[in-house]
Scaffold this motif. Structure first.
Motif, short mmCIF file in Angstrom:
data_model
loop_
_atom_site.label_atom_id
_atom_site.label_comp_id
_atom_site.label_asym_id
_atom_site.label_seq_id
_atom_site.Cartn_x
_atom_site.Cartn_y
_atom_site.Cartn_z
N PHE A 94 3.59 39.65 -23.47
CA PHE A 94 2.70 39.03 -22.67
C PHE A 94 2.46 39.13 -21.15
O PHE A 94 3.52 39.66 -20.39
CB PHE A 94 3.49 37.47 -22.82
N LYS A 95 1.41 38.70 -20.50
CA LYS A 95 1.37 38.55 -19.32
C LYS A 95 2.18 37.53 -18.62
O LYS A 95 2.83 36.50 -19.44
CB LYS A 95 -0.12 38.33 -18.88
N ASN A 96 2.54 37.85 -17.49
CA ASN A 96 3.56 36.72 -16.81
C ASN A 96 5.03 37.07 -17.40
O ASN A 96 6.00 36.12 -17.02
CB ASN A 96 3.27 35.53 -17.08
N SER A 97 5.31 37.92 -18.21
CA SER A 97 6.47 38.24 -18.75
C SER A 97 7.39 38.74 -17.79
O SER A 97 7.25 39.50 -16.99
CB SER A 97 6.55 38.94 -20.18
N TYR A 98 8.95 38.72 -18.10
CA TYR A 98 9.98 39.11 -17.63
C TYR A 98 11.19 39.64 -18.47
O TYR A 98 11.40 38.46 -19.21
CB TYR A 98 10.33 38.29 -16.61
N HIS A 99 11.54 40.96 -18.54
CA HIS A 99 12.32 41.24 -19.84
C HIS A 99 13.62 42.10 -19.07
O HIS A 99 14.52 42.72 -20.05
CB HIS A 99 11.68 41.99 -20.75
N GLY A 100 13.68 42.15 -17.73
CA GLY A 100 14.67 42.86 -17.23
C GLY A 100 14.49 43.90 -16.10
O GLY A 100 12.95 44.12 -15.63
N ASP A 101 15.33 44.62 -15.47
CA ASP A 101 15.18 45.51 -14.70
C ASP A 101 15.33 47.03 -14.72
O ASP A 101 15.30 47.68 -13.76
CB ASP A 101 15.96 44.97 -13.15
N THR A 102 15.79 47.11 -15.89
CA THR A 102 16.04 48.57 -16.14
C THR A 102 14.42 49.27 -16.61
O THR A 102 13.66 48.46 -16.79
CB THR A 102 16.93 48.96 -17.49
N PHE A 103 14.17 50.46 -16.59
CA PHE A 103 12.96 50.70 -16.64
C PHE A 103 11.92 50.47 -17.94
O PHE A 103 10.69 50.03 -17.68
CB PHE A 103 12.80 52.47 -16.56
N GLY A 104 12.69 50.47 -19.15
CA GLY A 104 11.85 50.11 -20.23
C GLY A 104 11.67 48.57 -20.11
O GLY A 104 10.57 48.12 -20.62
N ALA A 105 12.79 47.74 -19.68
CA ALA A 105 12.45 46.42 -19.52
C ALA A 105 11.28 45.97 -18.54
O ALA A 105 10.60 45.26 -18.66
CB ALA A 105 13.74 45.79 -19.11
N MET A 106 11.56 46.84 -17.42
CA MET A 106 10.19 46.72 -16.48
C MET A 106 9.03 46.87 -16.86
O MET A 106 7.97 46.35 -16.50
CB MET A 106 10.73 47.60 -15.21
N SER A 107 8.86 47.87 -17.83
CA SER A 107 7.58 48.52 -18.51
C SER A 107 6.87 47.44 -19.12
O SER A 107 5.78 47.47 -19.15
CB SER A 107 7.73 49.73 -19.18
N VAL A 108 7.51 46.54 -19.84
CA VAL A 108 7.18 45.50 -20.92
C VAL A 108 7.20 44.25 -20.16
O VAL A 108 6.94 43.30 -20.75
CB VAL A 108 7.98 45.38 -22.03
N SER A 109 7.36 44.28 -18.70
CA SER A 109 7.22 43.03 -17.80
C SER A 109 5.96 42.93 -17.34
O SER A 109 5.50 44.13 -17.07
CB SER A 109 8.40 42.86 -16.96
N ASP A 110 5.54 41.86 -17.03
CA ASP A 110 4.19 41.58 -16.26
C ASP A 110 4.33 42.49 -14.96
O ASP A 110 5.30 42.56 -14.12
CB ASP A 110 3.81 40.45 -16.00
N ARG A 111 3.28 43.21 -14.46
CA ARG A 111 3.11 44.02 -13.26
C ARG A 111 3.33 43.06 -12.13
O ARG A 111 2.24 42.24 -11.84
CB ARG A 111 2.02 44.77 -13.37
N SER A 112 4.44 42.75 -11.28
CA SER A 112 4.54 41.94 -10.54
C SER A 112 5.28 42.41 -9.23
O SER A 112 5.46 43.43 -9.12
CB SER A 112 5.47 40.67 -10.90
N VAL A 113 5.81 41.44 -8.26
CA VAL A 113 6.53 41.82 -7.31
C VAL A 113 7.92 42.63 -7.53
O VAL A 113 8.43 43.33 -7.07
CB VAL A 113 7.05 40.66 -6.34
N PHE A 114 8.39 42.12 -8.91
CA PHE A 114 9.61 42.85 -9.57
C PHE A 114 9.48 44.28 -9.71
O PHE A 114 10.43 45.08 -9.69
CB PHE A 114 10.20 41.90 -10.59
N THR A 115 8.24 44.63 -9.84
CA THR A 115 8.07 46.08 -10.50
C THR A 115 7.15 46.84 -9.56
O THR A 115 6.95 47.95 -9.79
CB THR A 115 7.43 45.92 -11.93
N LEU A 116 6.55 46.28 -8.56
CA LEU A 116 5.31 46.79 -7.89
C LEU A 116 5.73 48.23 -7.24
O LEU A 116 5.00 48.93 -7.32
CB LEU A 116 5.22 45.85 -6.50
N ALA A 117 6.84 48.53 -7.03
CA ALA A 117 7.41 50.02 -6.39
C ALA A 117 7.31 50.90 -7.29
O ALA A 117 7.38 52.16 -6.98
CB ALA A 117 8.67 50.09 -5.54
N PHE A 118 7.07 50.53 -8.62
CA PHE A 118 7.59 51.38 -9.82
C PHE A 118 6.52 51.73 -10.58
O PHE A 118 6.59 52.42 -11.82
CB PHE A 118 8.84 51.07 -10.50
#
Length: 441
Positions: free
Chosen positions: A158-182
Protein backbone atom coordinates in the motif's frame (compact mmCIF):
# COMPACT_ATOMS: atom_id res chain seq x y z
CA UNK A 1 26.73 15.39 35.06
CA UNK A 2 23.16 14.20 35.43
CA UNK A 3 21.72 11.47 33.20
CA UNK A 4 20.45 13.90 30.58
CA UNK A 5 23.86 15.60 30.29
CA UNK A 6 25.66 12.26 30.05
CA UNK A 7 23.18 11.12 27.40
CA UNK A 8 23.80 14.22 25.29
CA UNK A 9 27.53 13.52 25.39
CA UNK A 10 27.39 9.87 24.30
CA UNK A 11 24.02 8.83 22.78
CA UNK A 12 22.48 9.10 19.28
CA UNK A 13 18.68 8.83 19.52
CA UNK A 14 16.37 7.37 16.82
CA UNK A 15 14.07 9.46 14.63
CA UNK A 16 15.50 12.62 16.19
CA UNK A 17 17.07 15.56 14.34
CA UNK A 18 20.41 16.00 16.13
CA UNK A 19 20.85 19.75 15.74
CA UNK A 20 19.05 21.81 18.39
CA UNK A 21 17.35 18.70 19.77
CA UNK A 22 15.56 19.09 23.08
CA UNK A 23 17.40 17.45 25.98
CA UNK A 24 16.00 13.94 26.47
CA UNK A 25 14.17 13.34 29.73
CA UNK A 26 15.90 10.73 31.88
CA UNK A 27 13.32 8.15 32.97
CA UNK A 28 14.37 6.17 36.04
CA UNK A 29 11.19 4.22 36.75
CA UNK A 30 7.93 3.15 35.19
CA UNK A 31 4.79 1.90 36.91
CA UNK A 32 1.59 1.00 35.10
CA UNK A 33 0.72 3.98 32.86
CA UNK A 34 3.27 6.32 34.44
CA UNK A 35 6.86 7.21 33.56
CA UNK A 36 8.91 8.85 36.32
CA UNK A 37 12.00 10.96 35.61
CA UNK A 38 15.15 11.51 37.68
CA UNK A 39 13.58 14.59 39.30
CA UNK A 40 10.47 12.70 40.39
CA UNK A 41 8.15 14.14 37.73
CA UNK A 42 5.43 11.77 36.47
CA UNK A 43 4.15 11.48 32.90
CA UNK A 44 1.15 9.49 31.65
CA UNK A 45 2.49 7.32 28.83
CA UNK A 46 -0.23 8.04 26.27
CA UNK A 47 1.53 6.14 23.46
CA UNK A 48 2.60 3.00 25.35
CA UNK A 49 6.27 3.79 24.70
CA UNK A 50 6.13 3.33 20.92
CA UNK A 51 3.04 1.11 21.12
CA UNK A 52 4.65 -1.79 23.01
CA UNK A 53 3.61 -1.59 26.68
CA UNK A 54 0.11 -3.03 26.54
CA UNK A 55 0.11 -3.96 30.25
CA UNK A 56 2.01 -0.89 31.40
CA UNK A 57 5.40 -0.52 33.02
CA UNK A 58 6.99 -2.42 35.88
CA UNK A 59 4.56 -5.32 35.74
CA UNK A 60 5.43 -7.54 38.71
CA UNK A 61 4.05 -10.74 37.16
CA UNK A 62 6.18 -10.46 34.01
CA UNK A 63 9.20 -9.41 36.08
CA UNK A 64 8.90 -12.45 38.34
CA UNK A 65 8.63 -14.81 35.36
CA UNK A 66 11.71 -13.22 33.80
CA UNK A 67 13.65 -13.58 37.05
CA UNK A 68 12.78 -17.26 37.35
CA UNK A 69 13.75 -17.92 33.71
CA UNK A 70 17.02 -15.97 34.01
CA UNK A 71 18.10 -18.34 36.77
CA UNK A 72 17.48 -21.31 34.46
CA UNK A 73 18.49 -20.28 30.93
CA UNK A 74 19.02 -16.79 29.58
CA UNK A 75 20.20 -17.54 26.01
CA UNK A 76 21.09 -20.47 23.77
CA UNK A 77 21.78 -20.80 20.05
CA UNK A 78 18.53 -21.75 18.30
CA UNK A 79 20.12 -23.72 15.45
CA UNK A 80 20.29 -27.29 16.67
CA UNK A 81 18.89 -26.48 20.13
CA UNK A 82 15.43 -25.66 21.45
CA UNK A 83 13.87 -24.80 24.81
CA UNK A 84 10.54 -24.85 26.60
CA UNK A 85 9.66 -21.10 26.42
CA UNK A 86 10.00 -21.09 22.61
CA UNK A 87 7.93 -24.26 22.23
CA UNK A 88 5.25 -23.15 24.70
CA UNK A 89 4.95 -19.74 23.03
CA UNK A 90 4.69 -21.20 19.52
CA UNK A 91 1.93 -23.55 20.66
CA UNK A 92 -0.01 -20.74 22.31
CA UNK A 93 0.35 -18.33 19.39
CA UNK A 94 -0.76 -20.90 16.82
CA UNK A 95 -3.95 -21.47 18.84
CA UNK A 96 -4.96 -17.80 18.83
CA UNK A 97 -3.69 -16.48 15.49
CA UNK A 98 -6.41 -15.59 12.94
CA UNK A 99 -5.87 -18.20 10.25
CA UNK A 100 -4.55 -21.69 9.60
CA UNK A 101 -0.95 -21.17 10.65
CA UNK A 102 1.34 -24.10 11.35
CA UNK A 103 4.85 -22.80 12.09
CA UNK A 104 6.46 -19.92 14.01
CA UNK A 105 9.79 -18.38 12.96
CA UNK A 106 11.36 -16.19 15.64
CA UNK A 107 13.41 -13.01 15.17
CA UNK A 108 14.00 -9.99 17.38
CA UNK A 109 11.82 -7.01 16.37
CA UNK A 110 9.04 -5.82 14.10
CA UNK A 111 11.26 -4.90 11.17
CA UNK A 112 12.96 -8.30 11.17
CA UNK A 113 9.60 -10.08 11.43
CA UNK A 114 8.50 -8.42 8.17
CA UNK A 115 11.93 -9.03 6.64
CA UNK A 116 11.52 -12.74 7.41
CA UNK A 117 8.05 -12.75 5.87
CA UNK A 118 9.24 -11.13 2.64
CA UNK A 119 12.14 -13.56 2.29
CA UNK A 120 9.81 -16.50 2.98
CA UNK A 121 7.39 -15.36 0.28
CA UNK A 122 10.03 -14.63 -2.36
CA UNK A 123 11.94 -17.83 -1.70
CA UNK A 124 8.68 -19.78 -1.73
CA UNK A 125 8.40 -19.06 -5.47
CA UNK A 126 12.14 -19.49 -6.03
CA UNK A 127 12.01 -22.92 -4.40
CA UNK A 128 9.00 -23.85 -6.51
CA UNK A 129 10.63 -22.83 -9.78
CA UNK A 130 14.28 -23.75 -9.22
CA UNK A 131 15.48 -26.95 -10.86
CA UNK A 132 16.70 -29.90 -8.81
CA UNK A 133 20.50 -29.91 -8.95
CA UNK A 134 22.88 -32.81 -9.14
CA UNK A 135 23.79 -33.67 -5.57
CA UNK A 136 27.34 -34.56 -6.59
CA UNK A 137 28.04 -31.17 -8.14
CA UNK A 138 30.10 -28.56 -6.36
CA UNK A 139 28.31 -25.71 -4.58
CA UNK A 140 29.35 -23.24 -7.29
CA UNK A 141 28.02 -25.52 -10.01
CA UNK A 142 24.81 -26.05 -8.06
CA UNK A 143 24.29 -22.33 -7.80
CA UNK A 144 24.92 -21.80 -11.50
CA UNK A 145 22.33 -24.43 -12.42
CA UNK A 146 19.61 -22.96 -10.23
CA UNK A 147 17.11 -20.42 -11.55
CA UNK A 148 18.61 -16.99 -10.77
CA UNK A 149 15.22 -15.63 -9.75
CA UNK A 150 11.63 -16.72 -9.80
CA UNK A 151 9.12 -15.28 -12.28
CA UNK A 152 7.09 -14.13 -9.28
CA UNK A 153 9.46 -11.78 -7.48
CA UNK A 154 7.60 -8.50 -7.05
CA UNK A 155 5.79 -7.28 -3.95
CA UNK A 156 2.41 -5.57 -3.81
CA UNK A 157 2.05 -3.00 -1.00
CA UNK A 158 0.00 0.00 0.00
CA UNK A 159 0.93 3.62 -0.52
CA UNK A 160 1.58 5.35 2.81
CA UNK A 161 2.72 2.05 4.34
CA UNK A 162 5.53 1.54 6.84
CA UNK A 163 6.97 -1.90 7.61
CA UNK A 164 10.29 -1.15 9.30
CA UNK A 165 13.79 0.18 8.76
CA UNK A 166 15.78 -2.79 7.45
CA UNK A 167 16.25 -2.76 3.67
CA UNK A 168 13.53 -5.22 2.71
CA UNK A 169 11.09 -3.56 5.09
CA UNK A 170 12.02 -0.14 3.72
CA UNK A 171 11.55 -1.34 0.15
CA UNK A 172 7.92 -2.34 0.77
CA UNK A 173 7.24 0.87 2.71
CA UNK A 174 6.03 3.98 0.94
CA UNK A 175 8.76 6.26 -0.34
CA UNK A 176 8.90 8.92 2.37
CA UNK A 177 11.24 10.86 4.64
CA UNK A 178 12.04 7.55 6.34
CA UNK A 179 13.50 6.07 3.14
CA UNK A 180 14.57 9.10 1.10
CA UNK A 181 18.34 8.58 1.40
CA UNK A 182 18.07 4.99 0.19
CA UNK A 183 15.60 5.15 -2.73
CA UNK A 184 18.17 4.10 -5.33
CA UNK A 185 18.93 0.94 -3.34
CA UNK A 186 15.37 -0.25 -2.69
CA UNK A 187 13.81 -2.96 -4.83
CA UNK A 188 10.84 -2.36 -7.09
CA UNK A 189 7.39 -2.56 -5.51
CA UNK A 190 3.88 -2.20 -6.96
CA UNK A 191 2.16 0.35 -4.73
CA UNK A 192 -1.63 0.70 -4.61
CA UNK A 193 -4.12 2.75 -2.60
CA UNK A 194 -5.97 1.23 0.34
CA UNK A 195 -9.31 -0.18 -0.83
CA UNK A 196 -12.54 1.80 -0.89
CA UNK A 197 -15.92 1.32 -2.50
CA UNK A 198 -14.87 3.71 -5.24
CA UNK A 199 -11.51 2.16 -6.16
CA UNK A 200 -11.88 -1.57 -5.45
CA UNK A 201 -12.45 -2.47 -9.09
CA UNK A 202 -9.42 -0.48 -10.18
CA UNK A 203 -7.26 -2.20 -7.58
CA UNK A 204 -8.43 -5.59 -8.81
CA UNK A 205 -7.44 -4.60 -12.33
CA UNK A 206 -3.92 -3.74 -11.18
CA UNK A 207 -3.63 -7.06 -9.38
CA UNK A 208 -4.98 -8.94 -12.41
CA UNK A 209 -2.56 -7.21 -14.76
CA UNK A 210 0.50 -7.98 -12.60
CA UNK A 211 -0.53 -11.27 -10.99
CA UNK A 212 2.03 -13.34 -12.88
CA UNK A 213 4.87 -11.30 -11.36
CA UNK A 214 3.60 -10.71 -7.82
CA UNK A 215 5.04 -12.99 -5.16
CA UNK A 216 3.29 -11.46 -2.18
CA UNK A 217 1.01 -8.70 -0.91
CA UNK A 218 2.07 -7.10 2.40
CA UNK A 219 -0.26 -4.82 4.34
CA UNK A 220 -0.96 -3.27 7.72
CA UNK A 221 -4.51 -4.44 8.41
CA UNK A 222 -6.95 -1.53 8.88
CA UNK A 223 -4.46 0.96 10.41
CA UNK A 224 -1.31 2.37 8.80
CA UNK A 225 0.64 3.27 11.94
CA UNK A 226 3.80 5.29 11.28
CA UNK A 227 2.22 6.60 8.07
CA UNK A 228 -0.08 8.72 10.21
CA UNK A 229 -2.59 6.34 11.84
CA UNK A 230 -4.54 6.18 8.59
CA UNK A 231 -7.57 3.88 8.94
CA UNK A 232 -9.51 2.08 6.24
CA UNK A 233 -12.56 -0.16 5.90
CA UNK A 234 -12.53 -3.89 6.68
CA UNK A 235 -15.26 -4.70 4.13
CA UNK A 236 -13.24 -3.60 1.11
CA UNK A 237 -10.02 -4.96 2.54
CA UNK A 238 -11.68 -8.35 2.90
CA UNK A 239 -12.73 -8.24 -0.74
CA UNK A 240 -9.23 -7.24 -1.86
CA UNK A 241 -7.48 -10.00 0.12
CA UNK A 242 -9.88 -12.61 -1.23
CA UNK A 243 -9.24 -11.48 -4.81
CA UNK A 244 -5.46 -11.41 -4.32
CA UNK A 245 -5.52 -14.94 -2.94
CA UNK A 246 -7.58 -16.10 -5.92
CA UNK A 247 -4.56 -15.09 -8.00
CA UNK A 248 -2.37 -17.37 -5.88
CA UNK A 249 -0.53 -14.41 -4.34
CA UNK A 250 0.82 -14.84 -0.81
CA UNK A 251 -0.77 -12.44 1.69
CA UNK A 252 1.35 -11.05 4.53
CA UNK A 253 -0.38 -9.26 7.41
CA UNK A 254 1.96 -6.91 9.29
CA UNK A 255 0.31 -6.99 12.72
CA UNK A 256 3.35 -5.62 14.53
CA UNK A 257 1.33 -2.63 15.75
CA UNK A 258 -2.26 -3.81 15.30
CA UNK A 259 -1.83 -7.12 17.12
CA UNK A 260 -2.72 -7.91 20.73
CA UNK A 261 -5.88 -5.86 21.08
CA UNK A 262 -4.93 -2.49 19.65
CA UNK A 263 -7.84 -2.32 17.19
CA UNK A 264 -10.43 -3.76 19.59
CA UNK A 265 -9.98 -7.37 18.51
CA UNK A 266 -7.01 -9.55 19.44
CA UNK A 267 -5.72 -9.19 15.87
CA UNK A 268 -6.91 -6.75 13.21
CA UNK A 269 -7.10 -9.63 10.72
CA UNK A 270 -10.09 -10.92 12.69
CA UNK A 271 -12.19 -8.14 11.13
CA UNK A 272 -11.83 -9.85 7.72
CA UNK A 273 -13.05 -13.27 6.60
CA UNK A 274 -10.06 -13.71 4.26
CA UNK A 275 -7.01 -14.54 6.35
CA UNK A 276 -3.30 -14.04 5.58
CA UNK A 277 -0.80 -16.76 4.69
CA UNK A 278 1.90 -15.12 6.81
CA UNK A 279 1.53 -12.87 9.84
CA UNK A 280 4.18 -10.66 11.49
CA UNK A 281 4.22 -9.92 15.23
CA UNK A 282 6.29 -7.88 17.68
CA UNK A 283 5.69 -4.80 19.93
CA UNK A 284 2.86 -5.97 22.26
CA UNK A 285 3.97 -9.59 21.87
CA UNK A 286 6.03 -9.42 25.08
CA UNK A 287 3.94 -6.76 26.79
CA UNK A 288 6.71 -4.30 25.97
CA UNK A 289 9.31 -5.86 28.25
CA UNK A 290 11.69 -7.61 25.84
CA UNK A 291 12.60 -7.41 22.15
CA UNK A 292 11.03 -10.26 20.18
CA UNK A 293 9.66 -10.80 16.69
CA UNK A 294 7.60 -13.71 15.40
CA UNK A 295 6.58 -14.61 11.85
CA UNK A 296 3.90 -17.29 11.47
CA UNK A 297 3.20 -19.08 8.20
CA UNK A 298 0.73 -21.67 6.99
CA UNK A 299 1.57 -25.21 5.89
CA UNK A 300 1.68 -24.29 2.20
CA UNK A 301 4.52 -21.83 2.77
CA UNK A 302 6.44 -24.14 5.08
CA UNK A 303 6.21 -27.16 2.78
CA UNK A 304 8.04 -25.29 0.03
CA UNK A 305 11.14 -25.41 2.24
CA UNK A 306 10.87 -29.12 3.09
CA UNK A 307 13.05 -30.49 0.30
CA UNK A 308 15.93 -32.89 -0.39
CA UNK A 309 17.76 -29.98 -2.01
CA UNK A 310 19.61 -28.26 0.83
CA UNK A 311 19.96 -25.08 -1.22
CA UNK A 312 16.24 -24.60 -0.66
CA UNK A 313 16.80 -24.15 3.07
CA UNK A 314 15.63 -20.87 4.60
CA UNK A 315 19.03 -19.36 5.34
CA UNK A 316 17.99 -16.73 7.85
CA UNK A 317 18.56 -16.26 11.56
CA UNK A 318 19.56 -13.94 14.37
CA UNK A 319 21.92 -14.36 17.32
CA UNK A 320 19.03 -13.86 19.72
CA UNK A 321 16.48 -15.93 17.79
CA UNK A 322 13.86 -17.25 20.24
CA UNK A 323 15.69 -15.78 23.23
CA UNK A 324 14.36 -17.68 26.29
CA UNK A 325 13.83 -14.51 28.33
CA UNK A 326 11.89 -12.81 25.52
CA UNK A 327 9.74 -15.90 24.95
CA UNK A 328 9.08 -16.07 28.70
CA UNK A 329 7.98 -12.44 28.72
CA UNK A 330 5.59 -13.14 25.84
CA UNK A 331 4.11 -16.12 27.68
CA UNK A 332 3.65 -13.99 30.81
CA UNK A 333 1.99 -11.27 28.73
CA UNK A 334 -0.47 -13.82 27.33
CA UNK A 335 -1.18 -15.00 30.89
CA UNK A 336 -2.15 -11.45 31.83
CA UNK A 337 -4.89 -11.39 29.24
CA UNK A 338 -6.89 -13.68 31.50
CA UNK A 339 -5.58 -12.48 34.85
CA UNK A 340 -6.20 -8.78 34.20
CA UNK A 341 -9.43 -8.95 32.16
CA UNK A 342 -7.73 -7.20 29.25
CA UNK A 343 -10.70 -7.66 26.93
CA UNK A 344 -12.97 -5.64 29.24
CA UNK A 345 -10.33 -2.95 29.63
CA UNK A 346 -9.93 -2.69 25.86
CA UNK A 347 -13.70 -2.40 25.44
CA UNK A 348 -13.79 0.34 28.09
CA UNK A 349 -10.91 2.21 26.47
CA UNK A 350 -12.44 1.88 22.99
CA UNK A 351 -15.76 3.25 24.28
CA UNK A 352 -13.95 6.16 25.92
CA UNK A 353 -12.18 7.01 22.68
CA UNK A 354 -15.44 6.89 20.72
CA UNK A 355 -17.18 9.19 23.18
CA UNK A 356 -14.27 11.63 23.14
CA UNK A 357 -14.16 11.55 19.32
CA UNK A 358 -17.84 12.54 19.25
CA UNK A 359 -17.10 15.36 21.69
CA UNK A 360 -14.32 16.60 19.41
CA UNK A 361 -16.58 16.47 16.37
CA UNK A 362 -19.31 18.37 18.17
CA UNK A 363 -16.93 21.20 19.05
CA UNK A 364 -14.93 21.13 15.84
CA UNK A 365 -16.34 24.42 14.58
CA UNK A 366 -13.88 26.38 16.71
CA UNK A 367 -10.92 24.07 16.55
CA UNK A 368 -8.31 23.63 13.87
CA UNK A 369 -8.51 19.86 13.62
CA UNK A 370 -9.73 17.41 11.01
CA UNK A 371 -10.22 13.75 10.21
CA UNK A 372 -11.13 12.61 13.73
CA UNK A 373 -11.06 8.83 13.85
CA UNK A 374 -10.87 5.95 16.28
CA UNK A 375 -10.50 2.18 16.19
CA UNK A 376 -10.24 0.19 19.40
CA UNK A 377 -7.63 1.75 21.70
CA UNK A 378 -6.38 4.14 18.99
CA UNK A 379 -7.65 7.72 18.66
CA UNK A 380 -6.21 10.09 16.05
CA UNK A 381 -6.80 13.41 14.28
CA UNK A 382 -4.81 16.01 12.33
CA UNK A 383 -3.98 19.54 13.40
CA UNK A 384 -5.06 21.63 10.42
CA UNK A 385 -1.89 23.71 10.31
CA UNK A 386 0.89 23.39 7.76
CA UNK A 387 1.37 20.35 5.57
CA UNK A 388 0.12 16.89 6.44
CA UNK A 389 3.52 15.30 6.93
CA UNK A 390 5.87 13.78 9.46
CA UNK A 391 8.18 16.83 9.40
CA UNK A 392 5.43 19.23 10.47
CA UNK A 393 6.92 21.19 13.39
CA UNK A 394 3.66 21.21 15.35
CA UNK A 395 4.67 17.78 16.68
CA UNK A 396 7.46 19.15 18.88
CA UNK A 397 5.22 21.95 20.13
CA UNK A 398 2.51 19.55 21.28
CA UNK A 399 5.00 17.13 22.84
CA UNK A 400 6.58 19.95 24.85
CA UNK A 401 3.20 21.27 26.03
CA UNK A 402 2.05 17.76 26.98
CA UNK A 403 5.21 17.06 28.99
CA UNK A 404 4.72 20.30 30.92
CA UNK A 405 1.35 18.93 32.04
CA UNK A 406 2.55 15.45 32.91
CA UNK A 407 1.61 13.62 29.69
CA UNK A 408 3.82 11.99 27.08
CA UNK A 409 2.54 12.37 23.51
CA UNK A 410 4.61 12.01 20.35
CA UNK A 411 2.56 13.16 17.34
CA UNK A 412 3.45 11.91 13.85
CA UNK A 413 3.96 15.36 12.39
CA UNK A 414 0.57 17.04 12.59
CA UNK A 415 -1.16 13.72 13.32
CA UNK A 416 -1.98 13.63 17.01
CA UNK A 417 -2.85 10.22 18.41
CA UNK A 418 -3.14 8.31 21.64
CA UNK A 419 -2.59 4.59 22.18
CA UNK A 420 -2.30 4.11 25.95
CA UNK A 421 -1.59 0.95 27.97
CA UNK A 422 -4.66 -1.10 28.82
CA UNK A 423 -4.03 -0.53 32.55
CA UNK A 424 -4.60 3.22 32.27
CA UNK A 425 -6.95 4.58 34.91
CA UNK A 426 -10.07 6.64 34.27
CA UNK A 427 -8.42 9.69 35.87
CA UNK A 428 -5.32 9.33 33.66
CA UNK A 429 -7.39 8.92 30.51
CA UNK A 430 -9.49 11.96 31.37
CA UNK A 431 -6.29 13.91 31.95
CA UNK A 432 -5.22 13.11 28.38
CA UNK A 433 -8.63 14.03 26.95
CA UNK A 434 -8.68 17.32 28.88
CA UNK A 435 -5.22 18.21 27.62
CA UNK A 436 -6.16 17.47 24.01
CA UNK A 437 -9.23 19.72 24.26
CA UNK A 438 -7.11 22.45 25.78
CA UNK A 439 -4.19 22.34 23.35
CA UNK A 440 -6.28 22.27 20.19
CA UNK A 441 -8.62 25.03 21.33
Amino acid sequence: MNLTERDKKFIWHPFTPQKNMLPPIAIVKGKDSLLIDENGNEYVDAVSSWWVNIHGHGNSYIAEKLYQQALQLEQVIFAGFTHRPAIDLAERLLKILPGNFSKIFYSDNGSTSTEVALKMAIQFWWNKESSIVNRESSISNQQSRLTPHASRNKILAFKNSYHGDTFGAMSVSDRSVFTLAFHDLLFEVIFIDVPTKENIDGLKNIVEKNSGEIAAFIYEPLVQGAGGMKMYDAVWMDELIAFVQQKNIICIADEVMTGFGRTGKFFASEYMNAKPDIICLSKGLTGGTMALGATACNEKIYNAFVNDDKLKTFFHGHSFTANPLACTAALASLDLWDKNSCVKKIEWLAAGNKNFAEKLKASNGQQKIKNIRTLGTILAFEIDEGRDEYLNGISAVITEKALSEGIYLRPLGNTVYIMPPYCITNAELEKIYTFLMKVIA
